[in-house]
Design a protein around this motif. Structure first.
Motif, PDB file in Angstrom:
ATOM      1  N   ARG A 122       0.831  -1.209   0.000  1.00  0.00           N
ATOM      2  CA  ARG A 122       0.000   0.000   0.000  1.00  0.00           C
ATOM      3  C   ARG A 122       0.864   1.256   0.000  1.00  0.00           C
ATOM      4  NH1 ARG A 122      -4.442  -1.867   4.482  1.00  0.00           N
ATOM      5  NH2 ARG A 122      -5.172  -3.662   3.316  1.00  0.00           N
ATOM      6  N   MET A 124       1.854   4.917   1.052  1.00  0.00           N
ATOM      7  CA  MET A 124       1.699   5.648   2.303  1.00  0.00           C
ATOM      8  C   MET A 124       2.186   7.097   2.115  1.00  0.00           C
ATOM      9  SD  MET A 124       3.324   4.774   6.022  1.00  0.00           S
ATOM     10  CE  MET A 124       2.169   3.538   6.521  1.00  0.00           C
ATOM     11  N   GLU A 125       1.391   8.028   2.609  1.00  0.00           N
ATOM     12  CA  GLU A 125       1.773   9.448   2.642  1.00  0.00           C
ATOM     13  C   GLU A 125       1.390  10.008   3.996  1.00  0.00           C
ATOM     14  OE1 GLU A 125       0.273  11.956  -0.463  1.00  0.00           O
ATOM     15  OE2 GLU A 125       1.023  10.625  -2.042  1.00  0.00           O
ATOM     16  N   ASP A 126       2.273  10.782   4.570  1.00  0.00           N
ATOM     17  CA  ASP A 126       2.035  11.406   5.877  1.00  0.00           C
ATOM     18  C   ASP A 126       1.626  10.385   6.937  1.00  0.00           C
ATOM     19  OD1 ASP A 126       2.592  13.891   4.733  1.00  0.00           O
ATOM     20  OD2 ASP A 126       0.477  14.201   4.177  1.00  0.00           O
ATOM     21  N   LYS A 128      -0.124   7.675   6.592  1.00  0.00           N
ATOM     22  CA  LYS A 128      -1.431   7.045   6.370  1.00  0.00           C
ATOM     23  C   LYS A 128      -1.444   6.347   5.016  1.00  0.00           C
ATOM     24  CE  LYS A 128      -4.078  10.353   9.067  1.00  0.00           C
ATOM     25  NZ  LYS A 128      -5.168  11.312   9.073  1.00  0.00           N
ATOM     26  N   TYR A 129      -2.099   5.180   4.980  1.00  0.00           N
ATOM     27  CA  TYR A 129      -2.280   4.484   3.715  1.00  0.00           C
ATOM     28  C   TYR A 129      -3.299   5.249   2.886  1.00  0.00           C
ATOM     29  CZ  TYR A 129       0.119   0.686   6.073  1.00  0.00           C
ATOM     30  OH  TYR A 129       1.036  -0.055   6.754  1.00  0.00           O
ATOM     31  N   GLN A 130      -3.024   5.381   1.604  1.00  0.00           N
ATOM     32  CA  GLN A 130      -3.840   6.206   0.719  1.00  0.00           C
ATOM     33  C   GLN A 130      -4.947   5.388   0.051  1.00  0.00           C
ATOM     34  OE1 GLN A 130      -3.220   9.691   0.462  1.00  0.00           O
ATOM     35  NE2 GLN A 130      -2.147   8.966   2.282  1.00  0.00           N
ATOM     36  N   LYS A 131      -6.098   6.047  -0.169  1.00  0.00           N
ATOM     37  CA  LYS A 131      -7.226   5.445  -0.885  1.00  0.00           C
ATOM     38  C   LYS A 131      -7.581   6.325  -2.069  1.00  0.00           C
ATOM     39  CE  LYS A 131      -9.365   2.825   2.798  1.00  0.00           C
ATOM     40  NZ  LYS A 131     -10.622   2.456   3.432  1.00  0.00           N
ATOM     41  N   ASP A 132      -8.166   5.687  -3.102  1.00  0.00           N
ATOM     42  CA  ASP A 132      -8.599   6.449  -4.265  1.00  0.00           C
ATOM     43  C   ASP A 132     -10.011   6.984  -4.036  1.00  0.00           C
ATOM     44  OD1 ASP A 132     -10.297   4.278  -4.648  1.00  0.00           O
ATOM     45  OD2 ASP A 132      -9.205   3.500  -6.380  1.00  0.00           O
ATOM     46  N   SER A 133     -10.590   7.582  -5.063  1.00  0.00           N
ATOM     47  CA  SER A 133     -11.911   8.203  -4.939  1.00  0.00           C
ATOM     48  C   SER A 133     -13.026   7.183  -4.680  1.00  0.00           C
ATOM     49  CB  SER A 133     -12.236   9.000  -6.192  1.00  0.00           C
ATOM     50  OG  SER A 133     -12.231   8.146  -7.324  1.00  0.00           O
ATOM     51  N   TRP A 137      -7.793   0.827  -1.724  1.00  0.00           N
ATOM     52  CA  TRP A 137      -6.397   1.114  -1.393  1.00  0.00           C
ATOM     53  C   TRP A 137      -5.609   1.415  -2.655  1.00  0.00           C
ATOM     54  CZ3 TRP A 137      -5.976   2.094   3.455  1.00  0.00           C
ATOM     55  CH2 TRP A 137      -6.668   1.357   4.410  1.00  0.00           C
ATOM     56  N   ILE A 138      -4.731   2.378  -2.586  1.00  0.00           N
ATOM     57  CA  ILE A 138      -3.776   2.635  -3.667  1.00  0.00           C
ATOM     58  C   ILE A 138      -2.573   1.749  -3.373  1.00  0.00           C
ATOM     59  CG2 ILE A 138      -2.300   4.342  -4.788  1.00  0.00           C
ATOM     60  CD1 ILE A 138      -4.343   6.472  -3.924  1.00  0.00           C
TER      61      ILE A 138
END
Length: 158
Positions: A122, A124-126, A128-133, A137-138
């Protein structure tokens, strides 16, 4: 009353026959490739050495897989029975950074089992795991395994 008992008795016998039919398949490794990715871009492919054989247990009367590679109720996305093939897919979205998507297809005519396994990490930015619209999971691909097996019907010794 006798008719009801008679119908009930025959129903139980018919159910027992349906549950009793199990087919054991032994699947031997034929060929496979491991595709590695770095930063979500393909960078290397390698041949997989011989890996273990698989054992699959099916109940065709109920159209049910009893035991198969990566098959469990946890993460089971799809199980499909057709005249020519059986297909199952498992998506392991576990807590943490790693996910897996495993797809298996068993050709009911030739006995060839194809395995397609993908491993993701997955994004991760800042912290946190990122999600799309869509709320998915991205993920970046880590590796992709494709393998084929030849399955044969076997009888148990006891």
């Amino acid at each position: 009353m006798k008719k009801i008992l008679l119908v009930l008795g025959f129903s139980l016998l018919a159910l027992n026959v349906a549950y009793a039919e199990k087919i054991l398949l032994k699947c031997e490794f034929i060929d496979g490739k491991l595709h590695r990715y770095k930063d979500n871009k393909f960078y290397r492919s390698e041949k997989i050495p011989d890996i273990k054989e698989y054992e699959i247990i099916l109940n065709p009367a109920l159209k049910k897989i009893i035991s198969a590679p990566s098959y469990s109720s946890i993460g089971l996305e799809m199980e499909q029975w057709q005249d020519d093939y059986i297909l199952w897919m498992v998506d392991t979205n576990i807590v943490g950074a790693f996910d897996g998507l495993y797809t298996y297809s068993l050709d009911r005519v030739t006995g060839v089992l194809t395995e397609d396994r993908k491993s993701f990490i997955r994004v991760m930015e800042d912290g946190k795991y990122q999600k799309d619209s869509k709320g998915e999971w991205i993920r970046d691909t880590q590796y992709h395994v494709t393998a084929t097996y030849q399955c044969e019907k076997k009888d148990r010794l006891f």
